[in-house]
Enzyme design. Sequence first.
Site, PDB file in Angstrom:
ATOM      1  N   LYS A  92     -26.712 -34.864  -6.800  1.00 45.29           N
ATOM      2  CA  LYS A  92     -26.700 -35.605  -8.171  1.00 45.29           C
ATOM      3  C   LYS A  92     -26.864 -34.652  -9.455  1.00 45.29           C
ATOM      4  O   LYS A  92     -27.491 -33.764  -9.292  1.00 45.29           O
ATOM      5  CB  LYS A  92     -27.835 -36.537  -8.016  1.00 45.29           C
ATOM      6  CG  LYS A  92     -27.842 -37.680  -6.633  1.00 45.29           C
ATOM      7  CD  LYS A  92     -26.642 -38.759  -7.193  1.00 45.29           C
ATOM      8  CE  LYS A  92     -26.598 -39.638  -5.978  1.00 45.29           C
ATOM      9  NZ  LYS A  92     -25.738 -40.994  -6.232  1.00 45.29           N
TER      10      LYS A  92
ATOM     11  N   ASP B 132     -22.099 -35.691  -8.324  1.00 51.77           N
ATOM     12  CA  ASP B 132     -21.965 -37.043  -8.688  1.00 51.77           C
ATOM     13  C   ASP B 132     -22.784 -37.269  -9.912  1.00 51.77           C
ATOM     14  O   ASP B 132     -24.124 -37.241  -9.865  1.00 51.77           O
ATOM     15  CB  ASP B 132     -22.824 -37.942  -7.520  1.00 51.77           C
ATOM     16  CG  ASP B 132     -22.600 -39.415  -7.872  1.00 51.77           C
ATOM     17  OD1 ASP B 132     -22.039 -39.920  -8.804  1.00 51.77           O
ATOM     18  OD2 ASP B 132     -23.003 -40.320  -6.864  1.00 51.77           O
TER      19      ASP B 132
ATOM     20  N   GLU C 255     -17.672 -36.730  -9.224  1.00 46.74           N
ATOM     21  CA  GLU C 255     -17.935 -38.169  -8.690  1.00 46.74           C
ATOM     22  C   GLU C 255     -18.411 -38.730 -10.224  1.00 46.74           C
ATOM     23  O   GLU C 255     -19.299 -38.473 -10.794  1.00 46.74           O
ATOM     24  CB  GLU C 255     -18.940 -38.363  -7.741  1.00 46.74           C
ATOM     25  CG  GLU C 255     -18.577 -39.666  -7.012  1.00 46.74           C
ATOM     26  CD  GLU C 255     -19.543 -39.871  -5.705  1.00 46.74           C
ATOM     27  OE1 GLU C 255     -19.809 -38.906  -5.059  1.00 46.74           O
ATOM     28  OE2 GLU C 255     -19.988 -40.796  -5.543  1.00 46.74           O
TER      29      GLU C 255
ATOM     30  N   ASP D 256     -16.289 -43.931  -8.357  1.00 47.02           N
ATOM     31  CA  ASP D 256     -17.079 -44.564  -7.502  1.00 47.02           C
ATOM     32  C   ASP D 256     -17.379 -45.763  -8.287  1.00 47.02           C
ATOM     33  O   ASP D 256     -16.865 -47.115  -7.873  1.00 47.02           O
ATOM     34  CB  ASP D 256     -18.307 -43.698  -7.182  1.00 47.02           C
ATOM     35  CG  ASP D 256     -19.391 -44.452  -6.549  1.00 47.02           C
ATOM     36  OD1 ASP D 256     -19.374 -45.834  -6.397  1.00 47.02           O
ATOM     37  OD2 ASP D 256     -20.431 -43.884  -6.232  1.00 47.02           O
TER      38      ASP D 256
ATOM     39  N   LYS E  82     -17.190 -47.800  -1.308  1.00 43.10           N
ATOM     40  CA  LYS E  82     -18.545 -48.445  -0.893  1.00 43.10           C
ATOM     41  C   LYS E  82     -18.249 -49.881  -0.490  1.00 43.10           C
ATOM     42  O   LYS E  82     -17.814 -50.682  -1.431  1.00 43.10           O
ATOM     43  CB  LYS E  82     -19.564 -48.089  -1.939  1.00 43.10           C
ATOM     44  CG  LYS E  82     -19.922 -46.917  -2.097  1.00 43.10           C
ATOM     45  CD  LYS E  82     -20.855 -46.708  -3.189  1.00 43.10           C
ATOM     46  CE  LYS E  82     -21.677 -45.466  -3.286  1.00 43.10           C
ATOM     47  NZ  LYS E  82     -22.363 -45.218  -4.569  1.00 43.10           N
TER      48      LYS E  82
HETATM   49 MG   LIG Z   1     -21.493 -42.188  -6.635  1.00 44.03          MG
END
Ligand SMILES: [Mg+2]
Length: 368
Positions: A163, A188, A213, A238, A262
Site C-alpha cells: 500500500k 497500490d 494500482e 481497480d 474484484k
Molecule cells: Mg487496490
Amino acid sequence: MRIDRITMYRVCNPIKNPYTTAFGTQNAFNSIVVKMESDGLTGWGESCPGGGPAFSPYWDKGCFMLGKDFIVPAILHKEIETPQELQKIMAPIRGNEFAKAAFDVAFWDLLSRKQGISLKKAIGGTKEKAEVGYCFGVLKTFDDLIAGIDKMLKLGYPRIKLKFCPGWECDMLEAVRSVYPDTVFHIDCNSAYTLADLPMLKKLDKYNLAMIEQPLMHDDILDHAKLQKMIGTPICLDESICSLQDARQAIEIGACKYINIKYGRVGGITPSLDIHDLCGEKNIGCWLGGMGESSLGTNVVANLATLPYVNYPSDISPAEKFYVENLGTPVLLTEQYGTYTLRDNPGLDVVANEEVLAKYKQEEAVFA
Ligand SMILES: [Mg+2]
C-alpha cells in the site's frame, strides 16, 4: 430454479490487528451475506463494501437496504435459470454493484450445487491452482515492513503488494528495494494522487515495479490514460472499473495495462467473467483482488483466479491474517503459501458458520 427463501445479514467482523491504507485505519471489515434457498438447497454469497463509502460510494448499510428494498422483491419466488438472467433482472438498479454481487454469488453457488459441479467448473476455471501474492498495509516502521516481507518471501509468496500513500511513499520503496532489488513488487495507491503529483509518479519508474494500482481518482479513466503515456510502469485499474463498459472504455483509451478484477466492485461473478474475457481478447493483464472477504468470499476469488487469462498472482489473504473468527467454513487453507488448490466439491464448497454469523451480525432480514 425457483427462489424460495432469502435471508440477508449485515455483518461487522472484527480483525486481529488494525489495517491502514490510504483510506485510514480500520478494526473490522463490514459485509453483507445473502443466503438463498431453492428446492432444499442453499447458496451463500458475501460482499464486502466496507463500513463507509471510502473505497467506493457504497457501504454495508446501504447495500443491505438496497437488497431488501429492490433486489429481494424482484427475485423472490421467481423462476430464474441462469446468472445472466439474474443480472438482467437487477440491471434496472443503477450502480450498487456490491449489493448485486452478494446475490449473484449466492445464485452461482446454488446453481452449481444443483448441477452437482464445482464453482470452478461452472465458471470455466482451467488452472490447477490459484496463484496468490501477499499485501502489506502501512506499518509503523520500514524495519517492520522488511521483516514482514522477509517472512512472506520465505513462506513462498511469488509477489508482494505494498500500500502506498502520502507519508509512506518513495522512502519506503527505497528501503524495500535496497534489500530486495529483484523481487516482484507492485504498489497500490487507492486513488491517493492527482496529475499534480506527476513528478513523484514519474520517479516510480526507477523502482521497476510490476505495476502501479489505481494512482488517481476512483472514478477516473481519462487522467489515467494521460499518466500511462508519461510513465513506463504499467498502470493497473481497480476502483475505476465497476462494469464491463468501464473496462472496455479504459482499455480503448489506453488507461491501463492491467485490471484488478474484484467481484464485489463489479457486481458479482457474472460481470467478472465478462471483464476477464475482454482482458484476454484485448491482451490486457488481469488478476483478482479482494476486499477483506471471509472464506465465503475468498473462495470466490480463488475460483476466479483459476481462469485462463489471469496472468498475475491474485490477492487472497490467508484466513489467519485478518479475522478473529471466520464467517465461512471450512476456512480456505493452503498447503503451500502462494497458492490455493480448490477441492472438487459442488458449488462454492464453503458455507457460513452460522454461530459466527449470529455473533457478528448487525441486522438480519428473512424473506419467505
Ligand atoms: Mg487496490
